[in-house]
Structures are given as structure tokens and as C-alpha cells.
Scaffold this motif. Sequence first.
Motif, short mmCIF file in Angstrom:
data_model
loop_
_atom_site.label_atom_id
_atom_site.label_comp_id
_atom_site.label_asym_id
_atom_site.label_seq_id
_atom_site.Cartn_x
_atom_site.Cartn_y
_atom_site.Cartn_z
N PRO A 182 0.80 -1.21 0.00
CA PRO A 182 0.00 0.00 0.00
C PRO A 182 0.84 1.27 0.00
O PRO A 182 1.96 1.31 0.48
CB PRO A 182 -0.79 -0.11 1.31
N THR A 183 0.27 2.29 -0.57
CA THR A 183 0.80 3.64 -0.42
C THR A 183 0.10 4.25 0.79
O THR A 183 -1.12 4.35 0.79
CB THR A 183 0.51 4.48 -1.68
N HIS A 184 0.81 4.61 1.82
CA HIS A 184 0.18 4.94 3.09
C HIS A 184 -0.54 6.28 3.06
O HIS A 184 -1.50 6.49 3.79
CB HIS A 184 1.21 4.89 4.21
N SER A 185 -0.12 7.20 2.23
CA SER A 185 -0.83 8.46 2.11
C SER A 185 -2.08 8.26 1.26
O SER A 185 -2.01 7.76 0.15
CB SER A 185 0.08 9.51 1.45
N LEU A 186 -3.24 8.64 1.81
CA LEU A 186 -4.49 8.49 1.07
C LEU A 186 -4.46 9.30 -0.22
O LEU A 186 -4.91 8.84 -1.27
CB LEU A 186 -5.67 8.93 1.94
N GLU A 187 -3.90 10.51 -0.14
CA GLU A 187 -3.83 11.36 -1.33
C GLU A 187 -2.95 10.73 -2.41
O GLU A 187 -3.31 10.73 -3.59
CB GLU A 187 -3.30 12.75 -0.96
N ALA A 188 -1.79 10.19 -2.01
CA ALA A 188 -0.90 9.56 -2.99
C ALA A 188 -1.54 8.31 -3.58
O ALA A 188 -1.43 8.05 -4.78
CB ALA A 188 0.44 9.23 -2.33
N ARG A 189 -2.20 7.53 -2.74
CA ARG A 189 -2.85 6.33 -3.23
C ARG A 189 -3.96 6.68 -4.21
O ARG A 189 -4.10 6.06 -5.27
CB ARG A 189 -3.43 5.53 -2.07
N ALA A 190 -4.76 7.70 -3.87
CA ALA A 190 -5.84 8.11 -4.76
C ALA A 190 -5.30 8.63 -6.09
O ALA A 190 -5.87 8.35 -7.15
CB ALA A 190 -6.70 9.17 -4.08
N ALA A 191 -4.19 9.37 -6.05
CA ALA A 191 -3.61 9.89 -7.29
C ALA A 191 -3.12 8.74 -8.17
O ALA A 191 -3.29 8.77 -9.40
CB ALA A 191 -2.46 10.84 -6.96
N ALA A 192 -2.50 7.72 -7.56
CA ALA A 192 -2.02 6.58 -8.33
C ALA A 192 -3.18 5.82 -8.95
O ALA A 192 -3.17 5.46 -10.13
CB ALA A 192 -1.19 5.66 -7.45
N ILE A 193 -4.23 5.56 -8.16
CA ILE A 193 -5.38 4.82 -8.66
C ILE A 193 -6.12 5.64 -9.71
O ILE A 193 -6.66 5.08 -10.68
CB ILE A 193 -6.30 4.42 -7.50
N ALA A 194 -6.15 6.95 -9.56
CA ALA A 194 -6.82 7.80 -10.55
C ALA A 194 -6.20 7.62 -11.93
O ALA A 194 -6.91 7.52 -12.94
CB ALA A 194 -6.76 9.26 -10.13
N ALA A 195 -4.86 7.57 -12.00
CA ALA A 195 -4.19 7.37 -13.29
C ALA A 195 -4.53 6.00 -13.87
O ALA A 195 -4.75 5.85 -15.08
CB ALA A 195 -2.69 7.53 -13.13
N GLU A 196 -4.60 4.99 -13.00
CA GLU A 196 -4.92 3.64 -13.46
C GLU A 196 -6.35 3.54 -13.95
O GLU A 196 -6.63 2.97 -15.01
CB GLU A 196 -4.68 2.64 -12.32
N VAL A 197 -7.28 4.07 -13.16
CA VAL A 197 -8.70 4.00 -13.52
C VAL A 197 -8.96 4.76 -14.82
O VAL A 197 -9.77 4.33 -15.66
CB VAL A 197 -9.57 4.54 -12.37
N SER A 198 -8.29 5.88 -14.99
CA SER A 198 -8.44 6.65 -16.22
C SER A 198 -8.06 5.80 -17.43
O SER A 198 -8.74 5.82 -18.47
CB SER A 198 -7.57 7.91 -16.16
#
Length: 590
Positions: free
Chosen positions: A30-46
Motif C-alpha cells: 500500500p501507499t500509506h498516504s491516502l492522497e498519494a494512493r488516490a492519485a495513483a489509482i486515478a491514473a490507473e482507472v483513467s
Amino acid sequence: MLQGFRAFVRSLGPILALAACSTLPQAPPPTHSLEARAAAIAAEVSRVRGLELKSAVPVGKKDKPSLRAAYQELIQEEWSDHDDGTERAYKLFGLLPEEMHLKSYLLDLYSAQVAGYYDPRKSEFFVVETAEPGLGEEQPEVLMNFVIAHELVHALQDQHFDLKAIQNRFKQQNDRGLASVAVMEGDATLAAFDHLLWQRVGWPLTLAAPAGRRVVAVVSTLGERFGVVGDTPEAQQLRDAPAVIRAELFFAYLRGMAFVSAVRAEFGWEGVDAVFRDLPDSTEQILHPERYIDRRDRPATVHLAEPPAGWEPVFEESLGMLTTQVLLREHLGRRAARAAEGWDGDRYVVWESPTGAMLGWLTVWDRPHQARRFMRTYRRLLRRKLRDAQPFAIRQRGYVVAAVEGGAPGEAEAAASRLLASRIEHPADDWPPESGLERWLRWPLSVRQLDQVFEVACLGGHLFRLRNHDRGHQLSLLDGWLGRSERNPDRHGLSTAGGLIWASADRNQAYRAGGLTPLFDFQTRAVGPEQHAEFGLVRLPFLGPVLSLRREAGVTRLSLLRGLALRIQWGPGQRPGSRVRVLLIPIPGL
């Protein structure tokens, strides 16, 4: 049903996936920062969804009290006289208990159930913190990633299609509003599952393949049939909810996912984007995707006649096919809900006078025999519900049925006769579903130019079926046992022997071929800012590929039986003794 409820429906999807996801392998570290995790997943989901992320999506956390306060504010802002009118009418129909205060009930339901939600008013999303096991910060990484991916798909929808404008457009059209929510939720749920299976878990699977679409269809059917599972207080709260609330909730996610899956199978994600620009006209089209894709079965528009003398109309709306099914099933059982097939539009009205209230309902059907079937079924429902407590009348004229309950003796009959004089408009481009005779006549050989597809079928499509359009095709021989070919903007696939031998490629650079198990697969996938690539030979269930070559974070790894027999890796940062392992034992100096 209600606009506030639909806002809730958009946020509850991750809850429905908890049981299904809990047995999956864990995601990458996991990426422990919620913001960093959301940014990474956002690129993937896009990338998975095929929509550009136009701007970053703010993410935050809310605890249960903050969540309740936010929903209380939302309900106060969104609740309208239309919602009050719907609540009263549903109580008259027997869909809600008379003693229920719906606004308070929905607030309690929202606050207890939600794991994350996207707010289109502020273009941000939240995950909910909770001390309860299985949710919030303590939930497995794979589930948290699913929650984030689901809400980020809503953010992509909002940036490209303006969710708030869609809500406002159908704010006083209950049935069409629910159909639009099903498109939003079906899209988000399907894309989040694809992201979960491929991007995060690393399985070279997709729900776009024929087997994946069958899984979606089975999950949709079983989920609706068996409802909520589990013994948690939240699960029990959903089981205890009125049937109409449960049905609309499961409809939005499960039937919505099946609808989006059917559209994507034909036209890819581009076709799903087109649906947002031309949303379904009714829940009927979600329940029967072919009535949207093949030939558009649009509901009739009903202009109700003037009320009886001494009565004033205080509220009118439409139930739609879904809620008609729920009404019949709740009072008479599951088989009775079949009488809702053939629905082609409806309009109900609540009339008031100094002596009380009357409920009038005019339904339109595709054919007179379907109207007769509904009339007999609904008469049985009224007798069971009212038990001579108040008068009722039900009448049929051709493909129209009028039902009235309430009023003084004789008034219901007069009101039903007046309803039959209502004006009904059928859209010029409406295509009612085929009759049984029409289907039988074209069973040997059928050649049809449909709205979006040209279709040729032999023996009802069992021997041969070709569906062709300008963006691809679907071809099957002997129901796919002899051969199947599919192409759309997202995926190419070939198979034979009932799918036992197959090959496929998709736009996200995943290539596979095999028999009962993949003989080889190659895929590249973005995990946050990193690009991963993997090649596997003979992928076995649970064990993965017998031989794999994988590159991620600059490190290349060759593995035999997932490294249990042999692992060789090279790249920056590799120390002697860590490069080669045989039977899990490091080889010194290597």
C-alpha cells in the motif's frame, strides 16, 4: 425513487463488493498516504475506463458523525415537495409503511451503510473512517482500492458528462432518474472491478470477455434474487428496509452493471460514453438492454384526464417497470411480477377532496393480452390489500388499464372511467418488443437492420449469428462451440471448442492465448507512475504461470513456479545473495 436516495445510491456500491472481493489476493504494497494512493489509482482507472482525468480530484476522510452531518445537509438541500408527494403515493400503493418518516429513515440508512462517496456538487470524494472491522482504515487494501476506484470513476463521469446536470434534468422523473443512476453505478462498478482484477491484483482477466460477461449476468441475477448476505448490523438494516428501497439499490448496481456490460460488449467503453449522451428512457431499458441497443422501446407519454368532480390532483408521477414489478412481487409473490412484462408506460395521480384521498393509476401495455394479464393480477392485489376496507375499480380498454382505489362507493368506478379517457402519445421512433409469433416466424432465418447493429441469425442464432456495426462485430457458430469472433474498440477475441481454445488482445496491451488455462499471456499495466510488464507461460489456477518474466521498478525477475523452484532477478539495488534462489534458498555470491 427519491433524488436524495439516488445520491445515496451513488455512494453505496463498494459495500456490495465486500463479500465478493474478500477472497481475492492482496494488492501490491500500500501507499500509506491516502492522497498519494488516490492519485495513483486515478491514473490507473483513467486508463482502464478510457476517459482522461481532466483535473485532480480532492480526497478526504470523514468519521461517522461527520458523515451523518454531511448527509443531513444534503437531504435538507435536495428534498423537495416532489419527494413528499412520492412518499405519500408510495404509502397509498403499499410500498412504504404508513408510519414511516422517509426523510429520517434515509438519513439513518445513509449514515450506517456508506464506505465512500463522491460529491458532484464539490467535485471531491471521501472515504469513511470507522472502527468497525472490515471497513474504513482497517479494511483490506484490496477493498480500500476498490472503494477509491469506484468513486474515481464517478469523478471521471462528472468531468466528462456533468453528473449534477443529469440529476437536475431528471429531478422530477422518478423512473428515468433511476435508469440514469443505474448507468452511472453500472459503469463505476464494472470499471472498478476491471481495475481490481487487472491493474491491482495483476490477473490478466477482464469482465469484457464472454466468460466475464456471463459472470456479470449471474452475479446480477443472484444478487437480486437472494439480496443482502452477512450477519452484520448494516446487512440486517438493509434486509429490514422496505422492498422498494432494497430493489432500487440493487437495481442501480447489479442491473446497471449488466446493462453497461451489454453495451460494452457491443461497442466498447466508447459505447458507454455514448449512453451518457443519450440516457435510457426508462428502467425497462436497463432491465432489457436489447430494448435500448437493438430497437429503442420508448415508453408512451400519458396525459391524464381531468379529475372527477369535487376532487383535486395534488401529485402525479410514473412508477415504471421496475417499481411495478416490486409492487406486484411484494403483495403477491415473485411469479406475479411477470405481469409487469409488456409495460409501455404509466402515470399515477393522488386526488384529494374534503372526504379523503383517491389513488388513480393508468398503465399502458404493448399488447391487449398483456393488459388483460396485468388487470387480473392487479385486481387480485387490490382485493388482498384492501379487504373491503375501501372501494376500488379496475378497467381495461384495449392496451390500457385504469385502476382507482379510495373515495366513496361509486366514485372509484367513475374515476376509472374518466382515467380511460386520458390522452396517450406513442413516440414516433418507438419499437415495441416482438411478440412470440414474430420471434417464431424469424427463427429459421432472420436478417434485420436494427438501430445500431445489422444482424443475421439462423435457427434463432444457435446455428449462426452475426451482429455487425461500424465499430466491430460479434460472430458465433453453434452458440460459440464451433467458433466465436468478437471485435470492438477495446478488445479482439477468437475462440473455438466452446471457448476451450482462445486468443485475445485488448487496448491496454494485454495479450493472451490458451486452452483450459492460458498457455501464455503478456501484459503491460501502469501501477501509479510505474509501468509493469509481465510474460507468463502456462498459467495455472492459484499458482500463476509456471514460468514468468516480470519487470517492475527497474528490476527484472525470472521465476519458475512463482519462485518456489527458481527465482533470478537483476537490476539496480540487487545485493549478492539476493539475485538467485533455488527452492527458496539464496545462492551465496549470486
